[in-house]
Design a protein around this motif. Structure first.
Motif, PDB file in Angstrom:
ATOM      1  N   ILE A 138      31.040  51.472  43.290  1.00  0.00           N
ATOM      2  CA  ILE A 138      30.727  50.081  42.999  1.00  0.00           C
ATOM      3  C   ILE A 138      31.320  49.215  44.110  1.00  0.00           C
ATOM      4  CG2 ILE A 138      32.737  49.940  41.479  1.00  0.00           C
ATOM      5  CD1 ILE A 138      31.395  47.712  39.964  1.00  0.00           C
ATOM      6  N   LYS A 139      30.559  48.232  44.543  1.00  0.00           N
ATOM      7  CA  LYS A 139      31.058  47.343  45.605  1.00  0.00           C
ATOM      8  C   LYS A 139      31.747  46.138  44.973  1.00  0.00           C
ATOM      9  CE  LYS A 139      28.220  48.579  49.490  1.00  0.00           C
ATOM     10  NZ  LYS A 139      27.270  48.168  50.519  1.00  0.00           N
ATOM     11  N   THR A 140      32.916  45.817  45.484  1.00  0.00           N
ATOM     12  CA  THR A 140      33.641  44.642  45.003  1.00  0.00           C
ATOM     13  C   THR A 140      33.974  43.761  46.213  1.00  0.00           C
ATOM     14  OG1 THR A 140      35.879  45.478  45.314  1.00  0.00           O
ATOM     15  CG2 THR A 140      34.736  46.183  43.319  1.00  0.00           C
ATOM     16  N   GLN A 141      34.569  42.628  45.929  1.00  0.00           N
ATOM     17  CA  GLN A 141      34.923  41.727  47.034  1.00  0.00           C
ATOM     18  C   GLN A 141      36.126  42.246  47.812  1.00  0.00           C
ATOM     19  OE1 GLN A 141      34.687  37.603  46.574  1.00  0.00           O
ATOM     20  NE2 GLN A 141      33.350  37.669  44.799  1.00  0.00           N
ATOM     21  N   ILE A 142      36.823  43.226  47.234  1.00  0.00           N
ATOM     22  CA  ILE A 142      37.992  43.789  47.924  1.00  0.00           C
ATOM     23  C   ILE A 142      37.588  45.025  48.714  1.00  0.00           C
ATOM     24  CG2 ILE A 142      40.373  44.552  47.595  1.00  0.00           C
ATOM     25  CD1 ILE A 142      40.278  43.255  44.810  1.00  0.00           C
ATOM     26  N   GLY A 143      36.574  45.727  48.236  1.00  0.00           N
ATOM     27  CA  GLY A 143      36.135  46.947  48.913  1.00  0.00           C
ATOM     28  C   GLY A 143      35.351  47.819  47.948  1.00  0.00           C
ATOM     29  N   THR A 144      34.915  48.961  48.434  1.00  0.00           N
ATOM     30  CA  THR A 144      34.165  49.873  47.572  1.00  0.00           C
ATOM     31  C   THR A 144      35.135  50.630  46.658  1.00  0.00           C
ATOM     32  OG1 THR A 144      32.501  50.120  49.283  1.00  0.00           O
ATOM     33  CG2 THR A 144      32.520  51.779  47.545  1.00  0.00           C
ATOM     34  N   ALA A 145      34.752  50.711  45.391  1.00  0.00           N
ATOM     35  CA  ALA A 145      35.651  51.329  44.407  1.00  0.00           C
ATOM     36  C   ALA A 145      34.932  52.459  43.683  1.00  0.00           C
ATOM     37  CB  ALA A 145      36.094  50.266  43.395  1.00  0.00           C
ATOM     38  N   SER A 146      35.726  53.307  43.032  1.00  0.00           N
ATOM     39  CA  SER A 146      35.179  54.414  42.227  1.00  0.00           C
ATOM     40  C   SER A 146      34.985  53.923  40.799  1.00  0.00           C
ATOM     41  CB  SER A 146      36.145  55.597  42.226  1.00  0.00           C
ATOM     42  OG  SER A 146      36.387  56.016  43.551  1.00  0.00           O
TER      43      SER A 146
END
Lengths: 205, 394
Positions: A138-146
């Motif tokens: 999942i893409k977030t404003q902080i970076g790609t996450a699991s």
């Protein structure tokens, strides 16, 4: 003298019997006490000695002043020593709870934490080989996450419990976003949860 | 008056009464052992040995309670009184009977010590997975309704209502009598329903009734009253429906059960409360963290050969932080409590089960044993000396 002794001995016997009769029947009463939060020692376990625990071996990381948009209907709960933020969403049919936690380093690694979450919804552990199939991105404003989406059943009732978890690794810390609760409530709140994760920003302190 | 007292003393101190008590004790132990099959260990302990009278209830008339046997407390109390009375009635020259006096005093200490142990001992279990840390243990048989104020960031305020009170309040006739109020609670708790052993389902199966809960996890669930779990290993899963009420309104009702492990949240008057029905907890100032659980079996079998728990002991208020190895026959003694290696989870090899025992009267069997031993030694030595003197007399 002897008579006095007899009386004393019988008085003692009767007192013992009465004490037993009174105290033996009903010792139950409401008790009130204060306890540290269940996760209290996590933040205090600074000097752990070679434990195998991925999470309890580390102290809470100092986050960089996060901000987010709280979805409508979520009620904020007080933070704890471990959880940076907590929310609860209540529907007539049940509840779901949301927590945001930040830990230093990789906090034991993705596999250990996914297995910890799986245990919370009554699923057995998986191996490293299964991890790729279980974890999405999942893409977030902080970076790609699991992203993990786990559904299990309460052993007694068969009622489904669902957990949505997001693990966001940073250079010096790992962020955990978790929503857990009744499966249908979590399903309805999934979009709100993902939006909450995606709107999270780290502001310089 | 004195005559009556002496007669009473003679009856109470008679040897016949001792024999009758011992006979009842044998019968009680025999029947109690057999009853464990139906009732389970815990109920037999409560109904046969920790009671004054053993009652029998016919299966077709559950409201009847027919006394059938003296209970353990009654037999023990009469034996104690019998012992004291016999001493007063028969052992008139106690100075010359120091051995007998000591022996009997030791027996009295043993009886009283057992009563004290029953009253004061608590036994609980601490289940720890590797890495997990706890400062509480849980009762294997009792539950409590925990109403917890989680508003403060560092500590929780717990109002714990024991299951026996929930059951008693539920049995109360009038709705007003079912209400539990406490100064530490901003609302009252009305016990709408209490089931000692319940089965929950999210399907309307045959024999299940719809949960009357209006809020929380129990809405839409179905539940059935099960008979109390039989056998020593039976474990009841109680459930309750509770309603939170204020003087002006009802906040709703919640289904709580050990089968619902997640606490249910209630917001009221700016504070956050959580409700859960959980095994009764015993908190302590020391935290235990399981570092490593070792469980070895004999090769090719499931027979345990050796199991031990390496735990980290943390006491925040004193700064104590050390590791301890708990294994069979090598418990951790800390404060007034003893932590035994009691078991393991068959489904999870990383989980240990410690038994935590607090028994303030633990020295009494040792003291009683020493007194009886010393008393017998004195008595036999005196006899032996007397015998030798007689033999040497021409």
């Amino acid at each position: 003298m002897r008579r006095a002794l007899c009386h004393s001995a019988y008085a003692v016997s009767v007192a013992i019997l009465l004490t037993l009769a009174v105290s033996g029947c009903n010792r139950e009463k409401i008790v009130v006490y204060r306890v540290p939060k269940d996760d209290w020692p996590v933040a205090h376990a600074q000097n752990n000695h070679s434990t195998n625990a991925p999470l309890t071996s580390t102290a809470k990381a100092a986050p960089a002043n996060p901000s987010w948009t709280v979805p409508a209907g979520w009620v904020e709960l007080p933070p704890t020593q471990l959880a940076l933020a907590r929310f609860v969403v209540s529907e007539p049919v049940g509840q779901a709870q949301i927590t945001v936690t930040v830990l230093p380093g990789n906090a034991g690694g993705l596999l250990a934490n996914v297995n910890r979450w799986r245990a919370q919804v009554y699923l057995g552990p998986i191996t490293e080989a299964d991890l790729e199939r279980t974890v999405g991105k999942i893409k977030t404003q902080i970076g790609t996450a699991s992203l993990v989406d786990l559904t299990g059943s309460l052993p007694e009732t068969g009622r489904q419990v669902r957990l949505l978890g997001v693990v966001l690794e940073q250079s010096d810390s790992t962020w955990f976003f978790k929503m857990i609760g009744q499966a249908d409530v979590v399903a309805r709140q999934k979009d709100a949860f993902l939006q909450f994760v995606q709107t999270t920003r780290l502001n310089p302190q | 008056m004195k005559v009556i007292f002496n007669k009473l003393l003679a009856v109470l101190g008679s040897l016949k009464l001792t024999v009758v008590c011992l006979a009842f004790a044998i019968v009680l132990v025999f029947i109690g052992t057999l009853a464990q099959v139906q009732l389970g260990l815990y109920r037999v302990q409560c109904e046969f040995f920790r009671s004054f009278i053993v009652f029998w209830t016919p299966s077709d008339k559950p409201e009847l309670k027919i006394p059938v046997l003296p209970g353990g407390y009654l037999i023990g109390s009469v034996l104690l009184a019998n012992l004291i009375a016999a001493h007063l009635a028969r052992f008139r020259t106690a100075r010359n009977k120091l051995g007998g006096l000591l022996t009997h005093a030791g027996l009295a200490v043993l009886l009283l010590g057992q009563f004290a142990a029953d009253m004061l001992t608590t036994e609980s279990h601490m289940r720890l997975a590797e890495g997990e840390m706890k400062n509480y243990s849980e009762s294997p048989v009792s539950t409590e309704l925990a109403v917890v104020d989680v508003t403060e960031p560092d500590t929780d305020k717990v109002v714990a209502i024991p299951d026996s009170l929930l059951a008693r309040w539920c049995r109360a006739r009038g709705a007003s009598e079912q209400i539990i109020s406490h100064p530490e609670l901003p609302f009252s708790v009305r016990v709408v329903l209490w089931l000692q052993n319940a089965r929950l389902s999210d399907q309307p199966l045959a024999g299940f009734d719809k949960s009357p809960a209006t809020h929380g996890f129990g809405v839409g669930l179905w539940l059935r009253d099960e008979s109390v779990a039989p056998g020593s290993n039976g474990r009841n899963v109680p459930a309750a429906v509770i309603e939170l009420v204020t003087p002006t309104r009802s906040l709703g009702s919640w289904l709580v059960s050990e089968a619902i492990p997640h606490p249910q949240t209630v917001e009221f008057d700016g504070r956050t409360w959580q409700l859960s029905l959980r095994p009764r907890r015993y908190y302590r100032p020391v935290w235990l963290q399981l570092v490593k659980f070792t469980h070895e079996k004999y090769p090719g079998t499931d027979i345990p050969r050796h199991f031990s728990s390496r735990v980290r002991l943390i006491r925040p208020d004193t700064g104590e932080d050390r590791q301890v190895l708990i294994k069979l026959n090598n418990p951790l003694r800390y404060g007034a409590e003893t932590f035994y290696q009691a078991g393991y989870d068959e489904t999870d090899p990383s989980v240990t089960v410690l038994q935590v025992v607090r028994n303030p009267s633990w020295p009494t069997p040792y003291v009683a044993g020493a007194m009886v031993g010393l008393g017998l030694l004195i008595q036999f030595t005196k006899r032996l000396v007397g015998f030798l003197n007689n033999r040497n007399t021409p």
